[in-house]
Design a protein around this motif. Structure first.
Motif, mmCIF file in Angstrom:
data_model
loop_
_atom_site.group_PDB
_atom_site.id
_atom_site.type_symbol
_atom_site.label_atom_id
_atom_site.label_comp_id
_atom_site.label_asym_id
_atom_site.label_seq_id
_atom_site.Cartn_x
_atom_site.Cartn_y
_atom_site.Cartn_z
ATOM 1 N N VAL A 63 6.469 8.878 -4.527
ATOM 2 C CA VAL A 63 7.280 9.225 -3.562
ATOM 3 C C VAL A 63 8.608 8.761 -3.748
ATOM 4 C CG1 VAL A 63 7.892 8.628 -1.227
ATOM 5 C CG2 VAL A 63 5.615 9.100 -1.663
ATOM 6 N N GLY A 64 9.043 7.624 -4.395
ATOM 7 C CA GLY A 64 10.131 7.422 -4.833
ATOM 8 C C GLY A 64 11.192 8.107 -5.898
ATOM 9 N N LEU A 112 10.534 2.490 -10.412
ATOM 10 C CA LEU A 112 9.417 2.126 -9.614
ATOM 11 C C LEU A 112 8.219 2.349 -10.491
ATOM 12 C CD1 LEU A 112 10.111 3.726 -6.272
ATOM 13 C CD2 LEU A 112 10.007 1.228 -6.766
ATOM 14 N N SER A 115 14.267 7.151 -8.077
ATOM 15 C CA SER A 115 13.931 5.714 -8.693
ATOM 16 C C SER A 115 12.655 5.625 -9.499
ATOM 17 C CB SER A 115 13.603 4.999 -7.380
ATOM 18 O OG SER A 115 14.717 5.094 -6.570
ATOM 19 N N TYR A 121 14.103 9.598 -3.968
ATOM 20 C CA TYR A 121 15.019 9.096 -4.311
ATOM 21 C C TYR A 121 15.553 9.095 -5.929
ATOM 22 C CZ TYR A 121 13.995 7.300 0.215
ATOM 23 O OH TYR A 121 13.711 7.528 1.771
ATOM 24 N N VAL A 142 -1.561 1.854 -4.173
ATOM 25 C CA VAL A 142 -0.451 1.781 -3.480
ATOM 26 C C VAL A 142 0.971 1.987 -4.093
ATOM 27 C CG1 VAL A 142 0.742 0.311 -1.633
ATOM 28 C CG2 VAL A 142 -1.777 0.418 -1.768
ATOM 29 N N LEU A 143 0.934 1.129 -5.254
ATOM 30 C CA LEU A 143 2.108 1.133 -6.127
ATOM 31 C C LEU A 143 2.476 2.594 -6.782
ATOM 32 C CD1 LEU A 143 2.077 -1.948 -8.081
ATOM 33 C CD2 LEU A 143 3.623 -1.474 -6.207
ATOM 34 N N CYS A 144 1.236 3.228 -7.085
ATOM 35 C CA CYS A 144 1.429 4.661 -7.715
ATOM 36 C C CYS A 144 1.917 5.557 -6.536
ATOM 37 C CB CYS A 144 -0.074 5.041 -8.371
ATOM 38 S SG CYS A 144 -0.528 4.239 -9.684
ATOM 39 N N ALA A 145 1.541 5.352 -5.333
ATOM 40 C CA ALA A 145 1.994 6.370 -4.190
ATOM 41 C C ALA A 145 3.306 5.887 -3.962
ATOM 42 C CB ALA A 145 1.202 5.945 -2.945
ATOM 43 N N VAL A 146 3.817 4.959 -3.980
ATOM 44 C CA VAL A 146 5.170 4.298 -3.911
ATOM 45 C C VAL A 146 5.949 4.869 -5.014
ATOM 46 C CG1 VAL A 146 6.959 2.508 -3.658
ATOM 47 C CG2 VAL A 146 4.695 2.382 -2.505
ATOM 48 N N ALA A 147 5.768 4.803 -6.023
ATOM 49 C CA ALA A 147 6.254 5.514 -7.259
ATOM 50 C C ALA A 147 6.339 7.027 -7.109
ATOM 51 C CB ALA A 147 5.684 4.954 -8.228
#
Length: 469
Positions: A31-32, A41, A38, A36, A24-29
């Motif tokens: 996308v971020g 992340l 970011s 963005y 989940v964190l990899c996916a958020v990173a």
């Protein structure tokens, strides 16, 4: 903020130990970073993955379940100071020695491991630094199935202890000396110098080198009941006292001399130069304590503050705490499983907030309340008189007992050790008097979360104002 998030990710990895949040964190990173930009992340992913990896490394180091209660032949070296006590066991008095060892050399359990062994009625008493060959019955670390009991498995994992057991046979090969052997010799010297003071003989070795073997169960309980047990564990308070004394002496005496001898140092202020003796004194005291986890945490926090002061970089309280927490977790990641880590950081945060919002005279009245609550949470026992006891004990140990004990040991002056022992005798008398007042003998906090909430409530009550009426 990024440091706090990275530290929080490492803690979550150590607590959870599962890999699906990493996806989940990899996916958020991804996308971020794509939408963005970011890039910070990525540190969440690295922090969580590092925490999970360290947890599984710690679990893999423990004694395998198939060797539980098996007798293994090992080689090892005694680390830390062995604790030797005379106990009543199985209808008779006998000597028990508790020993921390680094062991290796077993085909059934390859690698190097840390174990804690009990030796009952030993034929030979081991000393710090001894290189030994041994046979030991080892047990897998286990928790206690009791809501109010300690979780030994979790505590051992946080401390790096891979097994506990009983020493069956041992032979000493040699003694390699080292810091722990030096600490043991200092402990014996301090105890011998104040042999006429029963309480000083028990307490001063604990304050100087962290050797609490001389503390009887009744004396330890007296410190616990009155909220003074934190004074016997060399931690942030002790490191701060030593650093503060060395900083003051360095600013008043050493720094002006250095500026006179070396003109190039005049571009630095006296406050900057004073941090050198302060850090050296704190490191020396941490070495006396065997570089235990509490002293390491305090030392890291002190170094963060010293570096910021030296380079004249304004560092906020929360940024300094976040940097210190991140460094501590990088050095000892599984300390995240230890309640003492969070209590010490919470106490430091509370004390720092009080120092910024109260006058010194009010601070001396409020700090004992904070220390009493922290001691109650850590040791699960306290009395309503604990704040009053800390109001007397904290200044007494800060201004007399700890400085006199360390200076007496360093300079080998028995009269200084005698002065420290006198302070200890007075403090024990005060604690016994307070413990015998007509109040409930002790109050048990229902759980660790309840204690943490209590600390937060006390912190809010001690603030000079709130954001609402």
């Amino acid at each position: 903020m990024r440091m706090w998030l990275t530290a929080a990710a490492m803690v979550a990895g150590c607590w959870l130990g599962v890999l699906w949040p990493l996806l989940v964190l990899c996916a958020v990173a991804v996308v971020g970073m794509w939408r963005y930009r970011s890039r910070w992340l990525v540190w969440l992913v690295l922090g969580y993955g590092f925490g999970v990896w360290q947890l599984h490394q710690g679990l893999a180091q423990r004694l395998p379940a198939e060797h539980d209660r098996a007798v293994l032949s090992l080689q090892g070296q005694v680390r830390d100071i062995p604790v030797t006590r005379r106990e009543f066991r199985f209808g008779r008095w006998q000597v028990r020695q508790q020993i921390h060892l680094t062991v290796w050399g077993s085909e059934a359990w390859p690698g190097t491991h840390r174990v804690v062994l009990n030796s009952y009625a030993p034929s030979v008493l081991l000393s710090a630094g001894d290189r030994v060959a041994l046979d030991a019955e080892l047990k897998v670390p286990r928790g206690v199935y009791n809501r109010f009991g300690p979780d030994r498995a979790r505590a051992d994992l946080a401390a790096g202890v891979d097994a506990r057991g009983k020493l069956e046979r041992v032979s000493v090969i040699a003694n390699h000396g080292g810091v722990d052997a030096w600490r043991e010799a200092l402990s014996s010297q301090v105890a011998a110098s104040v042999s006429g003071s029963p309480f000083g003989k028990a307490v001063l070795p604990a304050l100087v080198v962290g050797d609490r073997a001389g503390l009887s169960s009744s004396l330890w309980r007296t410190f616990q009941l009155t909220g003074g047990a934190h004074l016997l564990a060399i931690s942030g308070l002790h490191i701060a006292i030593v650093a503060g004394w060395f900083w003051w002496l360095g600013r008043a005496l050493l720094a002006p001399v250095l500026q006179g001898v070396v003109p190039g140092l005049r571009r630095y202020s006296l406050q900057q130069l004073a941090w050198l003796p302060a850090l050296l004194g704190a490191m020396g005291y941490a070495a006396l304590a065997g570089f235990s986890l509490p002293t390491m945490r305090a030392l890291v926090m002190l170094i963060v503050v010293a570096v910021a002061q030296w380079w004249r970089v304004p560092v906020s309280l929360w940024r300094a705490l976040g940097m210190a927490l991140l460094v501590v977790l990088l050095i000892t990641p599984l300390a995240a499983l230890s309640a003492s880590l969070w209590l010490s950081f919470g106490a430091v945060a509370c004390i720092a907030m009080l120092t910024r919002s109260h006058a010194p005279w009010r601070l001396m009245l409020l700090l004992p309340v904070v220390m009493a609550v922290a001691g109650a949470v850590l040791f699960q026992q306290w009395t309503p008189s604990a704040p009053l006891a800390n109001l007397i004990l904290v200044p007494l140990y800060t201004l007399l007992v700890i400085p006199a004990a360390l200076l007496g040991t360093l300079l080998q002056q028995p009269w200084l050790l005698g002065a420290a022992a006198t302070g200890v005798e007075f403090s024990v008398w005060v604690m016994m008097w307070l413990a015998n007042l007509g109040v409930p003998s002790w109050l048990r906090l229902p759980s660790m979360p309840a204690g943490i909430v209590l600390m937060i409530g006390v912190m809010l009550l001690l603030m000079p104002f709130l954001p609402f009426p």
